[in-house]
Design an enzyme around this catalytic site. Structure first.
Site, PDB file in Angstrom:
ATOM      1  N   LYS A  31       0.848  -1.198   0.000  1.00 55.34           N
ATOM      2  CA  LYS A  31       0.000   0.000   0.000  1.00 55.34           C
ATOM      3  C   LYS A  31       0.881   1.245   0.000  1.00 55.34           C
ATOM      4  CE  LYS A  31      -3.300   2.564   2.946  1.00 55.34           C
ATOM      5  NZ  LYS A  31      -4.167   2.516   4.160  1.00 55.34           N
ATOM      6  N   ASP A  77      -2.581  10.096   4.000  1.00 56.89           N
ATOM      7  CA  ASP A  77      -3.995   9.725   4.140  1.00 56.89           C
ATOM      8  C   ASP A  77      -4.719  10.734   5.033  1.00 56.89           C
ATOM      9  OD1 ASP A  77      -6.436   8.512   4.289  1.00 56.89           O
ATOM     10  OD2 ASP A  77      -5.764   6.785   5.490  1.00 56.89           O
ATOM     11  N   LYS A  96     -10.178  12.736   8.432  1.00 52.57           N
ATOM     12  CA  LYS A  96      -9.741  12.273   9.743  1.00 52.57           C
ATOM     13  C   LYS A  96      -9.681  13.436  10.727  1.00 52.57           C
ATOM     14  CE  LYS A  96      -6.723   8.481   8.241  1.00 52.57           C
ATOM     15  NZ  LYS A  96      -7.439   7.401   8.946  1.00 52.57           N
ATOM     16  N   ASP A 156       1.520   6.063   5.856  1.00 49.37           N
ATOM     17  CA  ASP A 156       0.548   5.174   5.219  1.00 49.37           C
ATOM     18  C   ASP A 156       1.096   4.532   3.933  1.00 49.37           C
ATOM     19  OD1 ASP A 156      -1.885   3.973   5.650  1.00 49.37           O
ATOM     20  OD2 ASP A 156      -3.051   5.465   4.552  1.00 49.37           O
ATOM     21  N   ASP A 197     -12.250   7.128   3.706  1.00 49.08           N
ATOM     22  CA  ASP A 197     -11.061   6.857   4.514  1.00 49.08           C
ATOM     23  C   ASP A 197     -10.667   5.380   4.466  1.00 49.08           C
ATOM     24  OD1 ASP A 197      -8.939   7.387   6.141  1.00 49.08           O
ATOM     25  OD2 ASP A 197     -10.109   7.606   7.988  1.00 49.08           O
ATOM     26  N   ARG A 232      -7.836  -0.392   0.851  1.00 50.45           N
ATOM     27  CA  ARG A 232      -8.409  -1.557   0.156  1.00 50.45           C
ATOM     28  C   ARG A 232      -8.804  -1.196  -1.273  1.00 50.45           C
ATOM     29  NH1 ARG A 232     -12.926  -1.961   4.769  1.00 50.45           N
ATOM     30  NH2 ARG A 232     -11.230  -0.978   5.908  1.00 50.45           N
TER      31      ARG A 232
HETATM   32  N1  BES Z   1      -4.394   4.266   6.976  1.00 52.82           N
HETATM   33  C1  BES Z   1      -5.583   4.030   7.702  1.00 52.82           C
HETATM   34  C2  BES Z   1      -5.407   2.971   8.790  1.00 52.82           C
HETATM   35  C3  BES Z   1      -4.681   3.414  10.024  1.00 52.82           C
HETATM   36  C4  BES Z   1      -5.271   4.282  10.920  1.00 52.82           C
HETATM   37  C5  BES Z   1      -3.455   2.904  10.309  1.00 52.82           C
HETATM   38  C6  BES Z   1      -4.612   4.639  12.070  1.00 52.82           C
HETATM   39  C7  BES Z   1      -2.790   3.240  11.471  1.00 52.82           C
HETATM   40  C8  BES Z   1      -3.375   4.126  12.354  1.00 52.82           C
HETATM   41  C9  BES Z   1      -6.695   3.540   6.769  1.00 52.82           C
HETATM   42  O1  BES Z   1      -6.673   4.064   5.497  1.00 52.82           O
HETATM   43  C10 BES Z   1      -7.988   3.953   7.391  1.00 52.82           C
HETATM   44  O2  BES Z   1      -8.207   5.118   7.491  1.00 52.82           O
HETATM   45  N2  BES Z   1      -8.785   2.971   7.799  1.00 52.82           N
HETATM   46  C11 BES Z   1     -10.018   3.244   8.448  1.00 52.82           C
HETATM   47  C12 BES Z   1     -11.040   2.275   7.906  1.00 52.82           C
HETATM   48  C13 BES Z   1     -12.444   2.582   8.346  1.00 52.82           C
HETATM   49  C14 BES Z   1     -12.923   3.859   7.701  1.00 52.82           C
HETATM   50  C15 BES Z   1     -13.327   1.417   7.979  1.00 52.82           C
HETATM   51  C16 BES Z   1      -9.811   3.067   9.945  1.00 52.82           C
HETATM   52  O3  BES Z   1      -9.100   2.170  10.342  1.00 52.82           O
HETATM   53  O4  BES Z   1     -10.345   3.887  10.696  1.00 52.82           O
HETATM   54 ZN    ZN Z   2      -4.857   4.660   4.818  1.00 52.90          ZN
HETATM   55 MN    MN Z   3      -7.726   5.929   5.387  1.00 52.34          MN
END
Ligand code: BES
Ligand code: ZN
Ligand code: MN
Length: 485
Positions: A257, A262, A269, A280, A339, A343
């Protein structure tokens, strides 16, 4: 750092020539075979209760009588497992790097130093000496320490040499990944990642191809394009190949990835700690770092690295919650939360991977905050419907001291991804969020053996020691080496 080995008996350590001697002491007493000139001050310190043989405890001796080396640092390493040995070396080198020493000799007291110890010493020393300086010119000057010698028996020479070589290559891959991860997002853009991949290709005879937006459009990567469309930074789709075996041999494909920042996009966020979303792209950094290690070790195996790279930004052109896109696989996706972008870029890369007729595909991603809740910062989350592949990755994880823990993938977890407006939604309920994310990816991986590593909790550290870890380069390198034939 220059890593070497030297043959010497424990009884002859007082005549070793180096600037510092790091004695890693295992067991409940100082082994009787140790040179008396070193054993006597150590035993004295134990008797005086100035030192304890408890893992991590250190004792520094300056110019002990009759000993050639000026600086001696003894570190206790408990029962002497490789893991304890590795932390003892990391702690020891961490202390010695602040002294004037340029050359440290490391000896194991109370056990025989073998291949695994040698690898651990090389990676631990590199980790302890690492300093990020790419955008910090005022960073402390590099330690003068630039040479490490391992003291071993004659019988272990070959094994120690092999361990050192592997450790050194892994350390170089980890350092490469750490530098990419730490570099801020205004410097480490998708274009920068592509340039770094090309540079790696030139230095290590790898085939590197970089696709741009137009190519990606032609391929029909509607999901990847949707994430990238909100950013002014041009997307890059990086494909790098190492050919160590016959062309007919199916390759291992590693997908990383590469979200260089992000923000969450329109599903933005919160501000707190958002800076950490520069990390990220650590999945991308780790597969490129692994490629570097592999290219140096030259195993008889073929490897393809794929990195979809872009930013996730809010903008007038950004993808919006509820938008439906068509992935390269033909399946449509309702983007309920912008967010959950990782995926969305990975699914198209996973479809692209089919063209290599892979022996196995492993994707690596800082995918979910939920994985951090599930496993914390110690274990990487491992997901695979293939028991044999999962076992191979767990074995690589154990051998490299780069922990991973297998998570479930029952079909029931896909329930929450249902959508009234597309073949699937991109998010499910909050519960088991790391598993739902993996279930989403699974829908794109029917044509080959596949595993997913969620490194959201392990790719970087927060707080005072904030910075990228370079994980899981050690795990992935061991896995690739285990696939060579
Ligand atoms: N890059 C983030 C995941 C992440 C968040 C990694 C905090 C490490 C610390 C990912 O793109 C993301 O934002 N995932 C969301 C998914 C949700 C919206 C279903 C998450 O984990 O909040
Ligand atoms: Zn992310
Ligand atoms: Mn994200």
């Amino acid at each position: 750092m220059d890593f070497r080995h030297q043959i010497a008996a424990p009884a002859a350590l007082s005549s070793i020539a180096a600037d510092a001697l790091l004695l890693v002491v295992v067991g409940e007493a100082v082994d009787a075979s140790l040179d008396a000139k070193l054993a006597s001050p150590l035993n004295d310190a134990l008797a005086q209760h100035d030192w304890k043989l408890k893992a991590g405890n250190k004792l520094y001796l300056h110019r002990p009588a009759g000993v050639k080396v000026a600086r001696v640092l003894a570190v206790a390493a408990g029962k002497g497992g490789v893991k304890e040995f590795k932390s003892a070396v990391a702690g020891g080198v961490g202390q010695i790097k602040g002294l004037g020493a340029r050359h440290v000799a490391v000896a194991l007291v109370g056990a025989e130093l073998d291949e695994a110890h040698a690898e651990a010493a090389a990676t631990a020393a590199a980790d302890a000496l690492y300093q990020y300086r790419d955008t910090k010119p005022s960073a402390p000057a590099a330690s003068p320490l630039d040479k490490l010698t391992l003291v071993c028996t004659k019988a272990q020479t070959k094994a120690v040499q092999a361990g050192l070589q592997r450790g050194q290559a892994i350390a170089a891959g980890v350092t490469f990944a750490r530098n990419l991860g730490n570099r801020p997002a205004n410097h480490c853009t998708p274009t920068y990642l592509a340039d770094q991949a090309r540079k790696l290709g030139r230095e290590h005879e790898l085939k590197v191809e970089v696709l741009d937006r137009k190519d990606v459009e032609k391929l029909g990567m509607g999901s990847f394009l949707a994430v990238a469309q909100g950013s002014h930074e041009p997307l890059k789709f990086i494909v790098a190949r190492y050919n160590g075996a016959a062309k007919t041999q199916a390759p291992i494909v590693l997908v990383g990835k590469g979200i260089t920042f992000d923000t969450g996009g329109i599903s933005i966020k919160p501000a707190a700690e958002m800076d950490e979303m520069k990390f990220d792209m650590c999945g991308a950094a780790s597969v490129l770092g692994t490629l570097r290690a592999v290219a140096e070790l030259k195993p008889k195996v073929n490897v393809v690295v794929i990195v979809p790279a872009c930013e996730n930004m809010p903008d007038g052109r950004s993808v919006k919650p509820g938008d439906v896109v068509t992935s390269m696989s033909g399946q449509t996706i309702e983007i309920l939360n912008t967010d959950a972008e990782g995926r969305l870029i990975l699914c198209d890369a996973l479809t692209y991977a089919e063209r290599f007729k892979p022996a196995a595909v492993v994707d690596v991603a800082t995918l979910t905050g939920a994985c951090v809740i599930a496993l914390g910062h110690h274990n990487t989350g491992l997901f695979s419907p293939d028991d044999a592949l999962a076992d191979e990755l767990i074995a690589a994880s154990r051998a490299s001291l780069d922990p991973a823990w297998r998570m479930p993938l029952d079909e029931e977890y896909a329930e929450g991804l249902k959508s009234n407006f597309a073949d699937m939604g991109n998010v499910g309920p909050r519960a088991a969020g790391a598993v739902t994310a993996a279930m989403f990816l699974k829908k794109f991986t029917g044509k080959y053996r596949w595993a997913h590593l969620d490194i959201a909790g392990t790719a970087w550290k927060s707080g005072a020691a904030k910075g990228s870890t370079g994980r899981p380069v050690p795990l992935l390198t061991h896995f690739v080496l285990s696939q060579a034939r």
